[in-house]
Design a protein around this motif. Structure first.
Motif, short mmCIF file in Angstrom:
data_model
loop_
_atom_site.label_atom_id
_atom_site.label_comp_id
_atom_site.label_asym_id
_atom_site.label_seq_id
_atom_site.Cartn_x
_atom_site.Cartn_y
_atom_site.Cartn_z
N GLY A 60 0.82 -1.21 0.00
CA GLY A 60 0.00 0.00 0.00
C GLY A 60 0.85 1.26 0.00
O GLY A 60 0.57 2.22 -0.72
N TRP A 61 1.93 1.27 0.78
CA TRP A 61 2.83 2.41 0.82
C TRP A 61 3.53 2.60 -0.53
O TRP A 61 3.71 3.72 -0.98
N ARG A 62 3.91 1.50 -1.17
CA ARG A 62 4.54 1.59 -2.48
C ARG A 62 3.59 2.17 -3.52
O ARG A 62 4.00 2.94 -4.39
N VAL A 63 2.31 1.83 -3.43
CA VAL A 63 1.32 2.38 -4.34
C VAL A 63 1.18 3.89 -4.11
O VAL A 63 1.15 4.68 -5.06
N VAL A 64 1.12 4.32 -2.86
CA VAL A 64 1.03 5.75 -2.54
C VAL A 64 2.26 6.49 -3.05
O VAL A 64 2.15 7.59 -3.61
N CYS A 65 3.43 5.90 -2.89
CA CYS A 65 4.67 6.54 -3.34
C CYS A 65 4.78 6.58 -4.87
O CYS A 65 5.53 7.39 -5.41
N ALA A 66 4.05 5.74 -5.56
CA ALA A 66 4.08 5.73 -7.02
C ALA A 66 3.09 6.72 -7.64
O ALA A 66 3.09 6.91 -8.85
N LEU A 67 2.28 7.37 -6.83
CA LEU A 67 1.26 8.28 -7.34
C LEU A 67 1.78 9.57 -7.97
O LEU A 67 1.17 10.07 -8.91
N PRO A 68 2.90 10.17 -7.50
CA PRO A 68 3.34 11.42 -8.13
C PRO A 68 3.57 11.23 -9.63
O PRO A 68 4.17 10.27 -10.07
N GLY A 69 3.07 12.19 -10.40
CA GLY A 69 3.17 12.10 -11.85
C GLY A 69 1.91 11.56 -12.50
O GLY A 69 1.78 11.56 -13.72
N THR A 70 0.94 11.15 -11.68
CA THR A 70 -0.30 10.60 -12.21
C THR A 70 -1.24 11.74 -12.63
O THR A 70 -1.37 12.73 -11.93
N ARG A 71 -1.85 11.58 -13.79
CA ARG A 71 -2.83 12.54 -14.29
C ARG A 71 -4.12 11.79 -14.60
O ARG A 71 -4.10 10.71 -15.17
N PHE A 72 -5.23 12.39 -14.24
CA PHE A 72 -6.54 11.80 -14.50
C PHE A 72 -7.39 12.85 -15.20
O PHE A 72 -7.59 13.95 -14.68
N ASP A 73 -7.83 12.54 -16.40
CA ASP A 73 -8.67 13.45 -17.18
C ASP A 73 -10.06 12.83 -17.33
O ASP A 73 -10.18 11.65 -17.65
N ALA A 74 -11.09 13.63 -17.12
CA ALA A 74 -12.46 13.18 -17.34
C ALA A 74 -13.23 14.28 -18.03
O ALA A 74 -13.02 15.47 -17.76
N GLU A 75 -14.11 13.89 -18.92
CA GLU A 75 -14.91 14.87 -19.64
C GLU A 75 -16.37 14.46 -19.54
O GLU A 75 -16.74 13.33 -19.87
N PHE A 76 -17.19 15.38 -19.05
CA PHE A 76 -18.62 15.16 -18.90
C PHE A 76 -19.33 16.23 -19.72
O PHE A 76 -19.25 17.41 -19.40
N SER A 77 -20.01 15.82 -20.76
CA SER A 77 -20.65 16.71 -21.74
C SER A 77 -19.67 17.81 -22.14
O SER A 77 -18.72 17.54 -22.85
N ARG A 78 -19.83 19.05 -21.65
CA ARG A 78 -18.91 20.11 -22.04
C ARG A 78 -17.99 20.54 -20.92
O ARG A 78 -17.29 21.53 -21.02
N THR A 79 -17.97 19.80 -19.80
CA THR A 79 -17.11 20.12 -18.66
C THR A 79 -15.98 19.12 -18.60
O THR A 79 -16.17 17.92 -18.69
N ALA A 80 -14.75 19.64 -18.47
CA ALA A 80 -13.57 18.79 -18.38
C ALA A 80 -12.94 18.94 -17.00
O ALA A 80 -12.84 20.04 -16.47
N VAL A 81 -12.50 17.81 -16.43
CA VAL A 81 -11.85 17.80 -15.12
C VAL A 81 -10.48 17.16 -15.28
O VAL A 81 -10.35 16.10 -15.87
N LEU A 82 -9.45 17.82 -14.75
CA LEU A 82 -8.09 17.30 -14.76
C LEU A 82 -7.60 17.24 -13.33
O LEU A 82 -7.64 18.24 -12.61
N VAL A 83 -7.13 16.06 -12.91
CA VAL A 83 -6.54 15.89 -11.59
C VAL A 83 -5.11 15.46 -11.80
O VAL A 83 -4.85 14.46 -12.47
N ALA A 84 -4.16 16.22 -11.25
CA ALA A 84 -2.74 15.90 -11.37
C ALA A 84 -2.15 15.76 -9.98
O ALA A 84 -2.36 16.62 -9.12
N ILE A 85 -1.42 14.68 -9.76
CA ILE A 85 -0.79 14.42 -8.47
C ILE A 85 0.71 14.64 -8.64
O ILE A 85 1.33 14.07 -9.51
N ARG A 86 1.26 15.49 -7.77
CA ARG A 86 2.69 15.80 -7.84
C ARG A 86 3.38 15.41 -6.57
O ARG A 86 2.89 15.41 -5.53
#
Length: 86
Positions: A60-86
Motif C-alpha cells: 500500500g505504501w509503495r502504491v502511494v509513493c508511485a502516485l506522483p506524476g499521475t494525471r486523470f482526465d475526465a470529460e462530462f458533456s462540455r465540462t472537463a476535469v483534470l486531476v494531477a498528483i505531484r
C-alpha cells in the motif's frame, strides 16, 4: 516519495475555470484519525483473509509513493476535469 500536491482543474465552457491546489500532508494530518481507523480496518481484513499485514502495508505504501506524476482526465458533456498528483 509521498505525493505533496494534488491539483484539480475544472474547465467549464460557460464559466471561469476553477483551479484548486490541495497540499497532501496537511490534509493527511487533519484526517489522521480516519487514516488510523483505515489501518485498523485493513489489519482486521488481513487477519480475516489470512494476508500478511506487514506485506500488505508495504505494498500500500509503495502504491502511494508511485502516485506522483499521475494525471486523470475526465470529460462530462462540455465540462472537463483534470486531476494531477505531484
Amino acid at each position: 516519495m509521498m505525493p505533496q500536491l494534488v491539483t484539480v482543474r475544472v474547465n467549464r465552457p460557460d464559466r471561469r475555470r476553477i483551479r484548486i491546489w490541495v497540499p497532501v500532508v496537511p490534509v493527511v494530518l487533519v484526517l489522521s484519525p480516519v487514516v488510523v481507523l483505515a489501518v485498523v480496518g485493513a489489519a482486521v481484513a488481513c487477519h480475516i483473509y489470512r494476508i500478511d499485514l506487514v506485506r500488505a502495508l508495504c505494498i500500500g505504501w509503495r502504491v502511494v509513493c508511485a502516485l506522483p506524476g499521475t494525471r486523470f482526465d475526465a470529460e462530462f458533456s462540455r465540462t472537463a476535469v483534470l486531476v494531477a498528483i505531484r
